[in-house]
Design an enzyme around this catalytic site. Structure first.
Site, short mmCIF file in Angstrom:
data_model
loop_
_atom_site.label_atom_id
_atom_site.label_comp_id
_atom_site.label_asym_id
_atom_site.label_seq_id
_atom_site.Cartn_x
_atom_site.Cartn_y
_atom_site.Cartn_z
N ARG A 1 -11.52 -30.28 -3.86
CA ARG A 1 -11.11 -31.65 -4.17
C ARG A 1 -12.16 -32.40 -5.00
NH1 ARG A 1 -8.27 -34.73 0.54
NH2 ARG A 1 -7.67 -35.88 -1.30
N CYS A 2 -13.31 -31.78 -5.22
CA CYS A 2 -14.42 -32.42 -5.94
C CYS A 2 -14.47 -31.90 -7.38
CB CYS A 2 -15.73 -32.10 -5.21
SG CYS A 2 -17.21 -32.62 -6.10
N ALA A 3 -14.46 -32.82 -8.33
CA ALA A 3 -14.48 -32.44 -9.75
C ALA A 3 -15.75 -31.66 -10.11
CB ALA A 3 -14.35 -33.68 -10.63
#
Length: 113
Positions: free
Chosen positions: A9-11
């Protein structure tokens, strides 16, 4: 073997994963929110990173602000907080042998390869 501790979920974590995929190196992906660290694993990881527990904590996480911010916590208490709340851990973390980097910016991963 290279290992990336990844949060999909983390870019920045996705960028780190993409860099490893394009590197041609063999690596293992660990979804640390689903398979969290224990205290011993975190202590070992901190030694590979050569940083203090406080340097591995994401200080903008709501759980940090509500539960821990402003408190005088020992290294052991900070490690326990990260074990209990793995979202507090900076990401991505890439480990190769006994060296590790936090992939922020993602170029730091290149130094490890």
């Amino acid at each position: 073997m290279i290992k990336i501790y990844h949060n999909p979920r983390c870019a920045k974590s996705r960028e780190g994963l993409a860099l490893l995929e394009s590197s041609g190196e063999d690596f293992e992906t660990v979804l640390y929110l689903k398979d969290p660290f224990n205290e011993k694993q975190l202590e070992e990881l901190l030694s590979y990173l050569d940083i203090s527990p406080e340097e591995l904590i994401r200080k903008n996480e709501p759980i940090w602000k509500s539960e821990f911010k402003g408190k005088d916590l020992s290294d052991k208490a900070l490690i326990k907080a990260m074990v209990d709340y793995p979202k507090l851990i900076e990401r991505p973390i890439v480990v190769k042998g006994n060296k590790a980097v936090i992939g922020r910016p993602v170029e730091k991963i290149k130094d490890l390869l």
